[in-house]
Write an enzyme that holds these catalytic residues in place. Structure first.
Site, mmCIF file in Angstrom:
data_model
loop_
_atom_site.group_PDB
_atom_site.id
_atom_site.type_symbol
_atom_site.label_atom_id
_atom_site.label_comp_id
_atom_site.label_asym_id
_atom_site.label_seq_id
_atom_site.Cartn_x
_atom_site.Cartn_y
_atom_site.Cartn_z
ATOM 1 N N SER A 8 -8.307 -6.805 -0.871
ATOM 2 C CA SER A 8 -9.289 -5.621 -0.794
ATOM 3 C C SER A 8 -10.323 -5.743 0.258
ATOM 4 O O SER A 8 -9.930 -5.846 1.591
ATOM 5 C CB SER A 8 -9.808 -5.516 -2.278
ATOM 6 N N ASP A 53 -2.976 -6.099 -0.814
ATOM 7 C CA ASP A 53 -3.243 -4.666 -1.474
ATOM 8 C C ASP A 53 -4.359 -4.012 -0.725
ATOM 9 O O ASP A 53 -5.354 -3.450 -1.596
ATOM 10 C CB ASP A 53 -3.143 -4.993 -2.841
ATOM 11 N N HIS A 63 -3.912 -3.925 -8.128
ATOM 12 C CA HIS A 63 -4.402 -4.292 -7.075
ATOM 13 C C HIS A 63 -4.928 -5.974 -6.872
ATOM 14 O O HIS A 63 -4.971 -6.376 -5.718
ATOM 15 C CB HIS A 63 -5.896 -3.369 -7.045
#
Length: 318
Positions: A126, A150, A296
């Site tokens: 992220s 992700d 995620h």
């Protein structure tokens, strides 16, 4: 009961992941940045070489901290460094709240110069993934392989990330950590069990002198202030959303400048859509895209599977 220290959970985490063998030694390290702020990290040797220098450096996502990688590091079996990004964990907050990749990357570079002795396999999830790309673009001498978990610069900030934004837009302090755990579970966060949520909250919160509990990371205060301003019909204290600001065209520019091998690992139920992955492949024809089961936060949803992917990529570099 408070744990003896922040590494006391490692045997429990290893058992949950069905990992056998000795647990590597972990230590907390810190370095002073040029402007006086502190950058903090966790350094792990391997079971065979407790003092071995890190081969893999891991950068977490917004609102998380270095301990999010604990089980992945246990399964990886390589000496590793997990950094608390500025504004998170035990690292100092930024007065300007500039938690964007190109601002964070120079701080990470200082940490790598202090705690490693050679180019790293840098894994970023992220916000950490975009920061890792900015690092690899600006300091290619520090990165021998880039693994982005992700995230792509094109992810829609009004899609998956809204869950995180809404979660942190609540109160900024609490009567107990149990209240934080309850909130995390209501939002479907916390790793799938109350015990995992309790560990996550412990690592991500602190008890103030007045006995109240608050998040360690700055994003909670920023999200709360933005939500309060919106409710009052006022302009937010920041020019735009603190989570949305980590995405943008500059991320694609950074990725285009990366000379190290690049791999995107996306969660089947994560933020990166098929369209995002296709755009990544189009813009990064020399890179690779992989998918695996999880959301995620793959380092929490599927830590051993992610560790196997990282280990495989590490073997390709050697």
């Amino acid at each position: 009961m408070e744990p003896a220290d922040e590494f006391s959970f490692l045997p429990e985490q290893a058992a949950e992941a069905h990992l056998s063998g000795p647990v590597p030694h972990g230590e907390r390290v810190a370095v002073t940045l040029p402007d006086g702020r502190t950058l903090s990290a966790l350094r792990f040797g391997s079971a065979d070489e407790p003092d071995a220098p890190p081969a893999v450096t891991l950068l977490h996502g917004a609102g998380l901290n270095a301990h999010t990688w604990d089980t992945t590091i246990l399964a990886l079996g390589l000496p590793a460094l997990a950094i608390d990004l500025p504004g998170h964990g035990d690292s100092s907050w930024r007065d300007d709240a500039a938690y964007v990749a190109r601002v964070l990357a120079p701080d990470v570079a200082v940490g790598l110069e202090a705690w490693t002795d050679g180019p790293q396999i840098v894994v970023g999830q992220s916000l950490g993934g975009l920061t890792a790309a900015a690092l690899a673009a600006s300091r290619p001498d520090l990165v021998r392989r880039l693994v982005v978990v992700d995230i792509t610069p094109g992810v829609d900030p009004n899609a998956g990330p809204t869950q995180v934004r809404d979660f942190f837009a609540g109160p900024t302090d609490w009567a107990s950590r149990a209240e934080l755990v309850d909130r995390a579970l209501r939002f479907g966060l916390g790793g799938g069990s109350r015990r995992k949520a309790e560990r996550g909250v412990y690592f991500n919160s602190r008890i103030r002198p007045d006995g109240r509990v608050e998040w360690k990371h700055h994003f909670a205060q920023l999200a709360n202030a933005t939500a309060a301003a919106a409710a009052a019909g006022q302009a937010p204290p920041q020019p735009d959303d603190a989570l949305a600001r980590v995405l943008g065209e500059s991320g694609w520019e950074d990725l285009a400048r990366v000379t190290a091998p690049v791999t995107l690992i996306r969660g089947a139920n994560g933020y990166v859509t098929d369209e995002d992955a296709d755009e990544f492949a189009r813009r990064m024809p020399g890179g690779s895209v992989e998918s695996m089961t999880g959301g995620h936060n793959l380092q929490e949803d599927s830590p051993t599977g992610l560790a196997r992917r990282i280990a495989g990529l590490a073997a390709e570099v050697d």
